[in-house]
Every structure is written in C-alpha cells, then in structure tokens.
Design a protein around this motif. Structure first.
Motif, PDB file in Angstrom:
ATOM      1  N   ILE A 164     -16.650  -6.807 -33.905  1.00  0.00           N
ATOM      2  CA  ILE A 164     -15.986  -7.595 -32.829  1.00  0.00           C
ATOM      3  C   ILE A 164     -16.638  -9.069 -33.015  1.00  0.00           C
ATOM      4  N   SER A 168     -13.466 -10.633 -34.627  1.00  0.00           N
ATOM      5  CA  SER A 168     -12.512 -11.226 -33.575  1.00  0.00           C
ATOM      6  C   SER A 168     -12.966 -12.686 -33.187  1.00  0.00           C
ATOM      7  N   ALA A 187      -7.330 -10.311 -31.229  1.00  0.00           N
ATOM      8  CA  ALA A 187      -8.806 -10.495 -31.003  1.00  0.00           C
ATOM      9  C   ALA A 187      -9.030  -9.702 -29.574  1.00  0.00           C
ATOM     10  N   GLN A 190      -8.788  -5.729 -29.809  1.00  0.00           N
ATOM     11  CA  GLN A 190      -9.842  -5.045 -30.415  1.00  0.00           C
ATOM     12  C   GLN A 190     -11.103  -4.868 -29.606  1.00  0.00           C
ATOM     13  N   THR A 191     -11.468  -6.006 -28.887  1.00  0.00           N
ATOM     14  CA  THR A 191     -12.547  -6.087 -27.911  1.00  0.00           C
ATOM     15  C   THR A 191     -12.694  -4.973 -26.773  1.00  0.00           C
ATOM     16  N   ILE A 244     -15.315 -15.452 -27.672  1.00  0.00           N
ATOM     17  CA  ILE A 244     -14.066 -15.267 -27.758  1.00  0.00           C
ATOM     18  C   ILE A 244     -13.437 -16.067 -26.345  1.00  0.00           C
TER      19      ILE A 244
END
Length: 392
Positions: A164, A168, A187, A190-191, A244
């Motif tokens: 990640i 991401s 992103a 996926q996290t 993020i």
C-alpha cells in the motif's frame, strides 16, 4: 617572502574546508532531523552511494531522499541531495535505469513519488514520461481474484501490507497532479481490502501478508493470513494511510473509512508498546519473549504516524504526547552520537519477506533472526520525518 601568498592561500583553503566539514557534522544544538540528515550526507556525499553496491532504483533509498528533501526549506542542499538521485536514474528519453515494467514489482513504483516532486519543480518531459510509465505498470499489474495487487510478480496471489505504501500512495499523488480521479478509488480499495484480509480481530493488529491461494507455507491454510504482526509492515501501512489522506479529496466516499482504520490500528499499536521504553518490538505482540527486540524502523514509523495523525486531527491529541514519549524512547534505547556529532540509530531490521528462495517461512524465529543494521535507510527516513513532525 615569495612563500607568504602560498601560505595565505593554504590557510584560506584549510579554513574553508573546515567550515564545510563543520557544516556537515551535526551540532548538539541542532534539531535531530537536521543532525540525522547531515549524518547521512557526511557518510555519503551522494544518495546514490549511501547503500553499498551498484545503485538501484530502490524504494528505501527513495524514501530516505524524500525525508531529507523535507528539509529543503532550511537549505536547498537537502533537496538537491534527493534530486540528484532522481536525475541519476531518469534518462533523457524518460526511461529509468534499473526499472522494468515486466518485473511487476510494487516496490519499484514508490520512487516515482520523488520523480513527481522533481517534475513539479522542473516540468521536463522526461519526468512525465517516467511518471506515466509507472501508471502503465499499475494498469496491467497482476491481481488476486478479488482485485488486490500482487506484491510482486514473483509472489503470485499475495498481498503484503507494504504494498500500500509502495503503490497506493503513488496512485493518489498521480491522481491529484494529473486529474485522473479513478486512481483515488483504486488506492482506497486496495487499502481497505488488505486491512480486511490481514486483520487479527482479537488484537486489532495486522498480519504481514495474505495469500489468496492459501498455498504458501507461511500462511494460515484457512484465512490465508501470515502468522505474525511485523513492526515495519504495520509501519508502512499506517504511514501509507496518512500519505493517501494528504492527496485524497475531502469529499471522497472512502475518506472516513481510512481515518477509522487509522484510528483502530493506532489504538492497537498503543496496547503493544513496551511499557518501559515506550517503543515497539520487532514482533509486535510478543514483547518480552526471548529473542524479540526493540526495533528502530517500526518505532520511528509509529512515532511519525502518531505525531502527524494527531497534528492533522485524525487521531486524538493524546497521540501527540505518546509520540513525544516514543521519540524520547528511541533516543534513549537506540540512538548514539559520536565525538564528531554523527548520529547512529541501532537495531534496524534489514528486511523481512515471505516465501522466495531461500524460503522465508514467516515464523517467529525468522522475524527475530533477520540481520540488523545501523543507520539503515528504513529507520533513518522515518526518524527524520518524526523529528520534523515533533519539531525535535
């Protein structure tokens, strides 16, 4: 008499060299962020050569460059140190030395974030070509059946927590810089996915990785999870959430979910802090067990996450105090300073993986026996970031 000008010149040169050396040695009244960065730059006049051997397009060296670059507001030499590394690898045609899309390795995506920084300062076409090529990898990168990126092509069906941070965080930065919002969704998906797949509900801690195929010897045959929460893996993951959130739009539907995950994960980490030192063990949930040790990189990462998370309001204000206490613990337990003022962080795990050849079985014994290093990039970088956040 004819020798006097030469003598004067030698004195001037000597004085200049002394001043230059003095600038690079770290003074006791300087902040720890600067002292650590100056130590790195003293030990290697170029980031290209900080790690021995042939220069590699490596996430950890890029991470160190990123951390030092944050001090560019103090002196441009810190930013130059990172930029010179980028420019060593990015060729005039936009290709990148030591990078191949066909390798399908998420670790190779992360250094693109430094390319992005350099591109914003100097929008040369070669940087944009390189940035687009990293996205091209992500477009075709192999995935699990539920849509999670394989950590590397050589690790099929496996998601690792550090993926990640490696992939991401680049997606959201690219999405913002070039107005490609679909990468925000990828992103965050996926996290959230890897959180669900690696979570130990009883502790709130996250296991290092997950194997969808359930075929790896290191995983639980029912859940696919690996068996231990490795300090640095959770460090990569929690840092990734903060990065993020830095780029994610304020109205993105997954934003609140990521903040909740960050809060729950940090609450779990507080519970496994070593009560004496205030920092964290290599294997998080086995503090005091024979062979386990207070580890530098994970401890620095969590300190940084707590400090930044509290500063931005994602975490309760108490985490700022915990971060200060943890930083003190790092200084007491893991840091030494020599007579030249150079800083050394000890007990940094060189690296832990799963599977491969020779096979890494993910056992407790495996995690505690991997080699440790002084001033490894993966501990130095978050130490600098933590010091910056805490203004230490």
């Amino acid at each position: 008499m004819n020798n006097i000008p030469l003598l004067v010149l030698l004195l001037v040169v000597t004085a200049f060299n002394f001043q230059q050396e003095d600038k690079k040695t770290t003074q006791p009244d300087a902040k720890w962020s600067v002292r650590m960065a100056n130590t790195v730059m003293t030990q290697a006049d170029s980031l290209i050569h900080y790690v021995s051997g042939k220069p590699k397009w490596a996430y950890d060296v890029a991470f160190l460059g990123m951390a030092i670059d944050r001090l560019g507001n103090i002196d441009a030499e810190y930013s130059d140190y990172m930029e010179d590394w980028v420019n060593y690898f990015v060729r005039p045609d936009g290709s990148v030395t030591d990078y191949r899309i066909s390798e399908y390795n998420l670790d190779r995506i992360f250094p693109g974030r430094n390319v992005m920084t350099v591109y914003k300062r100097n929008p040369d076409t070669k940087y944009k070509i390189a940035l687009d090529n990293f996205i091209e990898q992500l477009k075709s990168h192999p995935k699990t059946n539920i849509g999670g990126y394989w950590h590397k092509n050589i690790y099929p069906w496996q998601m690792w927590l550090d993926g990640i941070f490696m992939g991401s965080t680049y997606m959201v930065q690219y999405a913002k810089e070039f107005n490609v919002p679909e990468w925000y969704d990828v992103a965050t998906a996926q996290t959230k996915m890897i959180y669900e797949k690696t979570l130990d509900p009883s502790t709130g801690l996250l296991m290092h990785a997950w194997d969808e195929s359930r075929k790896q010897k290191w995983c639980d045959p029912v859940t696919g999870k690996s068996h231990y929460p490795w300090s640095r893996a959770m460090g990569w993951y929690t840092m990734a959430i903060l990065d993020i959130l830095d780029y994610l739009p304020s109205d993105h539907p997954d934003r609140d979910d990521l903040i909740t995950i960050l809060q729950k994960t940090c609450a779990a980490l507080v519970k496994v802090r070593d009560p004496e030192s205030g920092i964290w063990f290599q294997v998080l949930n086995h503090g005091g067990r024979e062979g386990n040790y207070l580890e530098g990189s994970g401890s620095a990462m969590f300190t940084y996450v707590f400090a930044k998370g509290a500063g931005l309001g994602y975490l309760d204000k108490k985490y700022s105090k915990i971060a200060c206490s943890a930083f003190d613990g790092i200084l007491k337990e893991l840091v030494t300073v020599d007579d030249k003022g150079l800083v050394t962080i000890h007990n940094i795990c060189g690296g832990c993986g799963l599977g491969g050849n020779p096979y890494r079985d993910g056992s407790y014994e495996y995690y505690i026996n991997e080699k440790r290093f002084d001033n490894d990039t993966k501990g130095v970088a978050p130490f600098i970031l933590a010091a910056i956040e805490l203004d230490r």
